[in-house]
Scaffold this motif. Sequence first.
Motif, PDB file in Angstrom:
ATOM      1  N   SER A  76      -2.797  -3.161  -8.014  1.00 46.27           N
ATOM      2  CA  SER A  76      -2.371  -2.416  -6.824  1.00 46.27           C
ATOM      3  C   SER A  76      -1.317  -1.375  -7.192  1.00 46.27           C
ATOM      4  N   ARG A  77      -1.385  -0.246  -6.539  1.00 46.65           N
ATOM      5  CA  ARG A  77      -0.374   0.810  -6.705  1.00 46.65           C
ATOM      6  C   ARG A  77      -0.212   1.247  -8.162  1.00 46.65           C
ATOM      7  N   VAL A  78      -1.331   1.546  -8.779  1.00 43.20           N
ATOM      8  CA  VAL A  78      -1.299   1.921 -10.200  1.00 43.20           C
ATOM      9  C   VAL A  78      -0.823   3.364 -10.320  1.00 43.20           C
TER      10      VAL A  78
ATOM     11  N   CYS B 198      -9.025  -1.695  -9.047  1.00 44.15           N
ATOM     12  CA  CYS B 198      -7.768  -1.053  -9.408  1.00 44.15           C
ATOM     13  C   CYS B 198      -7.495   0.063  -8.395  1.00 44.15           C
ATOM     14  N   ILE B 199      -6.454  -0.114  -7.596  1.00 41.88           N
ATOM     15  CA  ILE B 199      -6.158   0.873  -6.550  1.00 41.88           C
ATOM     16  C   ILE B 199      -4.952   1.704  -6.963  1.00 41.88           C
ATOM     17  N   ASN B 200      -5.165   2.985  -7.042  1.00 46.43           N
ATOM     18  CA  ASN B 200      -4.087   3.864  -7.500  1.00 46.43           C
ATOM     19  C   ASN B 200      -3.031   4.083  -6.426  1.00 46.43           C
ATOM     20  N   GLU B 201      -1.812   4.333  -6.879  1.00 41.37           N
ATOM     21  CA  GLU B 201      -0.750   4.779  -5.977  1.00 41.37           C
ATOM     22  C   GLU B 201      -1.162   6.158  -5.450  1.00 41.37           C
ATOM     23  N   SER B 202      -1.146   6.305  -4.152  1.00 46.66           N
ATOM     24  CA  SER B 202      -1.573   7.595  -3.598  1.00 46.66           C
ATOM     25  C   SER B 202      -0.904   7.839  -2.252  1.00 46.66           C
TER      26      SER B 202
ATOM     27  N   CYS C 184      -1.615 -12.731   9.794  1.00 43.75           N
ATOM     28  CA  CYS C 184      -0.860 -13.995   9.751  1.00 43.75           C
ATOM     29  C   CYS C 184       0.597 -13.755   9.402  1.00 43.75           C
ATOM     30  N   ASP C 185       1.008 -12.492   9.324  1.00 43.23           N
ATOM     31  CA  ASP C 185       2.374 -12.183   8.893  1.00 43.23           C
ATOM     32  C   ASP C 185       3.266 -11.894  10.097  1.00 43.23           C
ATOM     33  N   PRO C 186       4.357 -12.662  10.269  1.00 41.46           N
ATOM     34  CA  PRO C 186       5.276 -12.385  11.382  1.00 41.46           C
ATOM     35  C   PRO C 186       5.846 -10.964  11.355  1.00 41.46           C
TER      36      PRO C 186
ATOM     37  N   GLY D 282       2.132 -14.298  -2.730  1.00 36.65           N
ATOM     38  CA  GLY D 282       3.473 -14.678  -2.291  1.00 36.65           C
ATOM     39  C   GLY D 282       4.499 -13.589  -2.566  1.00 36.65           C
ATOM     40  N   LYS D 283       4.201 -12.741  -3.531  1.00 37.04           N
ATOM     41  CA  LYS D 283       5.110 -11.644  -3.890  1.00 37.04           C
ATOM     42  C   LYS D 283       5.078 -10.577  -2.799  1.00 37.04           C
ATOM     43  N   GLY D 284       6.246 -10.202  -2.333  1.00 36.07           N
ATOM     44  CA  GLY D 284       6.325  -9.186  -1.284  1.00 36.07           C
ATOM     45  C   GLY D 284       6.005  -7.792  -1.809  1.00 36.07           C
ATOM     46  N   GLY D 285       5.503  -6.965  -0.920  1.00 37.39           N
ATOM     47  CA  GLY D 285       5.315  -5.545  -1.226  1.00 37.39           C
ATOM     48  C   GLY D 285       4.202  -5.238  -2.207  1.00 37.39           C
ATOM     49  N   SER D 286       3.291  -6.191  -2.429  1.00 39.91           N
ATOM     50  CA  SER D 286       2.256  -5.956  -3.454  1.00 39.91           C
ATOM     51  C   SER D 286       1.098  -5.099  -2.939  1.00 39.91           C
ATOM     52  N   GLY D 287       1.072  -4.863  -1.618  1.00 46.15           N
ATOM     53  CA  GLY D 287       0.009  -4.026  -1.055  1.00 46.15           C
ATOM     54  C   GLY D 287      -0.957  -4.793  -0.155  1.00 46.15           C
ATOM     55  N   LYS D 288      -0.586  -6.016   0.257  1.00 49.63           N
ATOM     56  CA  LYS D 288      -1.499  -6.843   1.063  1.00 49.63           C
ATOM     57  C   LYS D 288      -1.927  -6.149   2.365  1.00 49.63           C
ATOM     58  N   SER D 289      -0.934  -5.628   3.106  1.00 49.22           N
ATOM     59  CA  SER D 289      -1.273  -5.027   4.408  1.00 49.22           C
ATOM     60  C   SER D 289      -2.042  -3.724   4.219  1.00 49.22           C
ATOM     61  N   THR D 290      -1.676  -2.960   3.210  1.00 52.16           N
ATOM     62  CA  THR D 290      -2.399  -1.712   2.926  1.00 52.16           C
ATOM     63  C   THR D 290      -3.854  -2.023   2.587  1.00 52.16           C
ATOM     64  N   ILE D 291      -4.053  -3.044   1.777  1.00 49.45           N
ATOM     65  CA  ILE D 291      -5.418  -3.406   1.378  1.00 49.45           C
ATOM     66  C   ILE D 291      -6.175  -4.020   2.558  1.00 49.45           C
TER      67      ILE D 291
ATOM     68  N   ASN E  51      -2.209   9.264   0.036  1.00 47.48           N
ATOM     69  CA  ASN E  51      -3.216   9.112   1.101  1.00 47.48           C
ATOM     70  C   ASN E  51      -3.067   7.795   1.863  1.00 47.48           C
ATOM     71  N   TYR E  52      -2.549   6.750   1.185  1.00 45.79           N
ATOM     72  CA  TYR E  52      -2.368   5.466   1.885  1.00 45.79           C
ATOM     73  C   TYR E  52      -1.224   5.553   2.892  1.00 45.79           C
ATOM     74  N   ILE E  53      -0.219   6.325   2.538  1.00 45.72           N
ATOM     75  CA  ILE E  53       0.910   6.520   3.476  1.00 45.72           C
ATOM     76  C   ILE E  53       0.402   7.312   4.682  1.00 45.72           C
ATOM     77  N   ARG E  54      -0.390   8.327   4.377  1.00 49.97           N
ATOM     78  CA  ARG E  54      -0.949   9.177   5.436  1.00 49.97           C
ATOM     79  C   ARG E  54      -1.855   8.343   6.362  1.00 49.97           C
TER      80      ARG E  54
HETATM   81  N1  LIG Z   1      -1.914   2.310  -3.179  1.00 55.99           N
HETATM   82  C1  LIG Z   1      -0.770   2.669  -2.587  1.00 55.99           C
HETATM   83  N2  LIG Z   1      -0.310   3.937  -2.724  1.00 55.99           N
HETATM   84  C2  LIG Z   1       0.845   4.322  -2.129  1.00 55.99           C
HETATM   85  N3  LIG Z   1       1.625   3.509  -1.388  1.00 55.99           N
HETATM   86  C3  LIG Z   1       1.218   2.228  -1.224  1.00 55.99           C
HETATM   87  C4  LIG Z   1       0.015   1.745  -1.804  1.00 55.99           C
HETATM   88  N4  LIG Z   1      -0.122   0.435  -1.479  1.00 55.99           N
HETATM   89  C5  LIG Z   1       0.943   0.139  -0.722  1.00 55.99           C
HETATM   90  N5  LIG Z   1       1.759   1.200  -0.569  1.00 55.99           N
HETATM   91  C6  LIG Z   1       3.038   1.241   0.152  1.00 55.99           C
HETATM   92  O1  LIG Z   1       3.849   0.217  -0.423  1.00 55.99           O
HETATM   93  C7  LIG Z   1       4.588  -0.456   0.565  1.00 55.99           C
HETATM   94  C8  LIG Z   1       4.225  -1.946   0.533  1.00 55.99           C
HETATM   95  O2  LIG Z   1       2.857  -2.070   0.854  1.00 55.99           O
HETATM   96  P1  LIG Z   1       2.353  -3.172   1.861  1.00 55.99           P
HETATM   97  O3  LIG Z   1       3.205  -3.231   3.082  1.00 55.99           O
HETATM   98  O4  LIG Z   1       0.901  -2.976   2.040  1.00 55.99           O
HETATM   99  O5  LIG Z   1       2.628  -4.479   0.986  1.00 55.99           O
HETATM  100  P2  LIG Z   1       2.627  -5.992   1.485  1.00 55.99           P
HETATM  101  O6  LIG Z   1       2.215  -6.812   0.313  1.00 55.99           O
HETATM  102  O7  LIG Z   1       1.823  -6.118   2.708  1.00 55.99           O
HETATM  103  O8  LIG Z   1       4.162  -6.212   1.818  1.00 55.99           O
HETATM  104  P3  LIG Z   1       4.769  -7.533   2.517  1.00 55.99           P
HETATM  105  O9  LIG Z   1       4.773  -8.584   1.440  1.00 55.99           O
HETATM  106  O10 LIG Z   1       6.145  -7.101   2.921  1.00 55.99           O
HETATM  107  O11 LIG Z   1       3.881  -7.873   3.662  1.00 55.99           O
HETATM  108  C9  LIG Z   1       4.246   0.212   1.883  1.00 55.99           C
HETATM  109  O12 LIG Z   1       5.230   1.198   2.132  1.00 55.99           O
HETATM  110  C10 LIG Z   1       2.901   0.885   1.618  1.00 55.99           C
HETATM  111  O13 LIG Z   1       2.712   2.036   2.412  1.00 55.99           O
END
Ligand SMILES: Nc1ncnc2c1ncn2[C@@H]1O[C@H](COP(=O)(O)OP(=O)(O)OP(=O)(O)O)[C@@H](O)[C@H]1O
Length: 236
Positions: free
Chosen positions: A147-149, A173-177, A38-40, A9-18, A179-182
Amino acid sequence: MRTIVVLNGKGGSGKSTISTNLAGYFANSGYLTVLKDCDPQGSSSAWLEQRSSARAKIYGIVANRTHIHSTRVWQHRIPPKTDYVIVDSPAGVDLNRILDSLRFANKILIPVIPSPIDIRASSLFIHELLKFMKIYRIKPEISVCVSRVTRKGPSYYALLRVFGNLGIKISGCINESENYIRAAELSTSIHEMSSPSCEKDKLDWRSIVDWITGDEPISLDKNNSDDKKVSESALA
Ligand SMILES: Nc1ncnc2c1ncn2[C@@H]1O[C@H](COP(=O)(O)OP(=O)(O)OP(=O)(O)O)[C@@H](O)[C@H]1O
Ligand SMILES: [Mg+2]
């Protein structure tokens, strides 16, 4: 077929990246893979829309029609012989709205950023989720992935302790990198990128994939046995 719901439920935790990186991983490994957004906000949908047709195919399921601009990559139903369905879910999700996905889920993967705000919000969310699952008798396995360690400081160990005390498995444990932005810029996953700097990030996924595929997760700190001792003592 295995369905994995990526949820918090917490936003920005990395759901879409994962979600996108998991879909890329399984598709690139030769599995018939579906990505259901499932995300608008449509982050995963937009990623899939832009994905090159030269890459391993990922089927998209229409779950938020308003954000889909073309029909090229979208299916209305899961193709026969699908191996993996990865479900990306929104922040602040109303669990009733994704009940169907949860009913079919084999696993629920919850990404949590190691920070006090995220740990608190995510543990409240997990309490809510466990209550919901009990009411609807939904029994997929749950794990948290860190996420984003950026560093294994006090919040990282607090996270292990808090979710360990709740009896939740930590699958990886997924590191901040960068490479995910790329990867997001290129609408691909790090698993499909060949730059040497991706190799270390790819290792982070092994224990998560093992958990998803049913193999016993390997040590969270497999590359550093000293770290492992510290994390175990933090949990004691
Ligand atoms: N491991 C990572 N390393 C670097 N950047 C990351 C990493 N994981 C996520 N990010 C960045 O963090 C931001 C939030 O990630 P993401 O959109 O995947 O989260 P989310 O949980 O899907 O957000 P929302 O709740 O808004 O759907 C994005 O800009 C994404 O590129
Ligand atoms: Mg998202």
